[in-house]
Every structure is written in C-alpha cells, then in structure tokens.
Design a protein around this motif. Structure first.
Motif, PDB file in Angstrom:
ATOM      1  N   GLY A  49      -2.051   6.587  -0.249  1.00  0.00           N
ATOM      2  CA  GLY A  49      -3.382   6.253   0.294  1.00  0.00           C
ATOM      3  C   GLY A  49      -3.488   5.225   1.416  1.00  0.00           C
ATOM      4  N   GLY A  50      -4.684   5.090   1.854  1.00  0.00           N
ATOM      5  CA  GLY A  50      -4.781   4.125   2.972  1.00  0.00           C
ATOM      6  C   GLY A  50      -6.029   4.093   3.739  1.00  0.00           C
ATOM      7  N   VAL A  51      -6.161   3.456   4.778  1.00  0.00           N
ATOM      8  CA  VAL A  51      -7.485   3.391   5.265  1.00  0.00           C
ATOM      9  C   VAL A  51      -8.166   4.364   5.981  1.00  0.00           C
ATOM     10  CG1 VAL A  51      -8.583   2.052   7.356  1.00  0.00           C
ATOM     11  CG2 VAL A  51      -6.962   0.932   5.916  1.00  0.00           C
ATOM     12  N   ILE A  52      -9.419   4.690   5.739  1.00  0.00           N
ATOM     13  CA  ILE A  52      -9.942   5.943   6.281  1.00  0.00           C
ATOM     14  C   ILE A  52     -10.482   5.686   7.645  1.00  0.00           C
ATOM     15  CG2 ILE A  52     -12.156   7.365   5.928  1.00  0.00           C
ATOM     16  CD1 ILE A  52     -12.228   6.444   3.154  1.00  0.00           C
ATOM     17  N   ASP A  53     -10.123   6.519   8.623  1.00  0.00           N
ATOM     18  CA  ASP A  53     -10.127   6.196   9.920  1.00  0.00           C
ATOM     19  C   ASP A  53     -11.644   6.658  10.334  1.00  0.00           C
ATOM     20  OD1 ASP A  53      -7.230   5.886  10.215  1.00  0.00           O
ATOM     21  OD2 ASP A  53      -6.911   7.803  10.737  1.00  0.00           O
ATOM     22  N   TRP A  54     -12.013   6.173  11.332  1.00  0.00           N
ATOM     23  CA  TRP A  54     -13.237   6.382  12.285  1.00  0.00           C
ATOM     24  C   TRP A  54     -13.551   7.903  12.241  1.00  0.00           C
ATOM     25  CZ3 TRP A  54     -17.125   3.212  13.063  1.00  0.00           C
ATOM     26  CH2 TRP A  54     -18.124   3.511  13.848  1.00  0.00           C
ATOM     27  N   GLY A  55     -14.602   8.343  11.700  1.00  0.00           N
ATOM     28  CA  GLY A  55     -15.103   9.681  11.920  1.00  0.00           C
ATOM     29  C   GLY A  55     -14.520  10.582  10.963  1.00  0.00           C
ATOM     30  N   GLU A  56     -13.536  10.018   9.857  1.00  0.00           N
ATOM     31  CA  GLU A  56     -12.855  10.817   8.992  1.00  0.00           C
ATOM     32  C   GLU A  56     -13.543  10.838   7.635  1.00  0.00           C
ATOM     33  OE1 GLU A  56      -8.192  11.345   8.324  1.00  0.00           O
ATOM     34  OE2 GLU A  56      -8.996   9.137   7.918  1.00  0.00           O
ATOM     35  N   THR A  57     -13.637  11.907   6.954  1.00  0.00           N
ATOM     36  CA  THR A  57     -14.271  11.887   5.634  1.00  0.00           C
ATOM     37  C   THR A  57     -13.215  11.393   4.580  1.00  0.00           C
ATOM     38  OG1 THR A  57     -13.423  14.081   4.896  1.00  0.00           O
ATOM     39  CG2 THR A  57     -15.764  13.927   6.152  1.00  0.00           C
ATOM     40  N   VAL A  58     -13.765  11.198   3.307  1.00  0.00           N
ATOM     41  CA  VAL A  58     -12.985  10.653   2.441  1.00  0.00           C
ATOM     42  C   VAL A  58     -11.882  11.710   1.996  1.00  0.00           C
ATOM     43  CG1 VAL A  58     -12.741   9.949  -0.150  1.00  0.00           C
ATOM     44  CG2 VAL A  58     -14.850   9.044   1.294  1.00  0.00           C
ATOM     45  N   GLU A  59     -12.581  12.909   1.662  1.00  0.00           N
ATOM     46  CA  GLU A  59     -11.491  14.064   1.671  1.00  0.00           C
ATOM     47  C   GLU A  59     -10.433  14.115   2.601  1.00  0.00           C
ATOM     48  OE1 GLU A  59     -11.080  18.709   0.828  1.00  0.00           O
ATOM     49  OE2 GLU A  59     -12.961  17.744   0.407  1.00  0.00           O
TER      50      GLU A  59
END
Length: 151
Positions: A49-59
């Motif tokens: 896992g890791g950080v959710i990038d800008w503009g990226e959904t959780v999935e």
C-alpha cells in the motif's frame, strides 16, 4: 510581494496540517495465504500500500501499489476492512489509511528494490504479527474478525 508570501505561508500551513490519505491492501491469494512485503527502511513486514496520488481513486491507488510492490494484480474486492485515522498509526506523519481486502492473481516480483526488501505469502496462522509496520497488525486482526472499523 507581501500578499504572495502570506498566501504561500497559508497554503503550506494548510497542506501540512492535513492528514495524508493512503491505502493498504490485504492481498489474499487463491490458496488463502496473505501477501506481505518487507520494507527496506525498517525491515518490518507490511501490507502492500501507500499514498493515494492526486486525482487517483482509492481503487486505482490500491491496484497501483499492489502491482508496484508485489507484481500481483487485483482480481476481486472482498470487502472494506476499515478506515484508520489514529494520529500515531504511522510514525512518519498523520495519515488516514483505507484498508481493503482483495483477492489477487499473478506471480510475486519485487519491482522496486529500494522500497521492498522481500515478499512472502503467509498462511493466516503464520503471519508475523509481532513484526508488522504501522498499525497493520490491527488491520489484519480486524480483517480476520470480520469487523468493519472506523477509528
């Protein structure tokens, strides 16, 4: 210039005073084993896992992190395990982590040896619960208990 400086300070303070949003993946293979990665920074075992990038959904973040850290592919979502937001859950920063349980396919492969030291698939009873990073022990215990957590 003074207004620009004040705006810059405001934006920096705003960004730094808000938690980081991340995702962790409880990756279950078809044989029932759970895939863990060993981190290079502290040598502890961890959920991918890791950080959710800008503009990226959780999935999308979960799929990306799973692929980047293990070489495995998302097959099917089992369930949302929980949302973890305790201030001390990650020693590096205040982060909110969304934990997902998924079924995976493929062959494990370390894509980034600077981040990942090793990858192993553990039968549930052999997971090294005493040597897990962050709050991943809690996430796994909640997964195995079937609870949905919001903390």
């Amino acid at each position: 210039m003074g207004q620009l400086l004040r705006l810059g300070k405001f934006l920096l303070g705003f960004i730094l005073r808000h938690p980081i949003t991340a995702v962790s993946v409880i990756a279950r293979q078809t044989d029932g084993t759970i895939v863990l990665v060993q981190r290079q920074d502290n040598h502890q075992w961890s959920l991918p896992g890791g950080v959710i990038d800008w503009g990226e959904t959780v999935e999308a973040a979960a799929r990306r992190e799973l692929r980047e850290e293990t070489g495995l592919e998302w097959q099917k979502l089992d369930r949302l395990v929980g949302i973890y937001s305790q201030m001390n859950r990650d020693p590096r920063a205040h982060s909110i982590c969304i934990a997902l349980a998924i079924q995976v396919t493929g062959t494990v492969a370390i894509a980034d040896p600077q981040e990942i030291r090793d990858i192993r698939a553990y039968p549930p009873e052999q997971i090294p619960l005493g040597d897990l990073a962050h709050d991943h022990r809690q996430q796994l215990e909640d997964y195995f208990s079937g609870r949905l957590i919001l903390n």
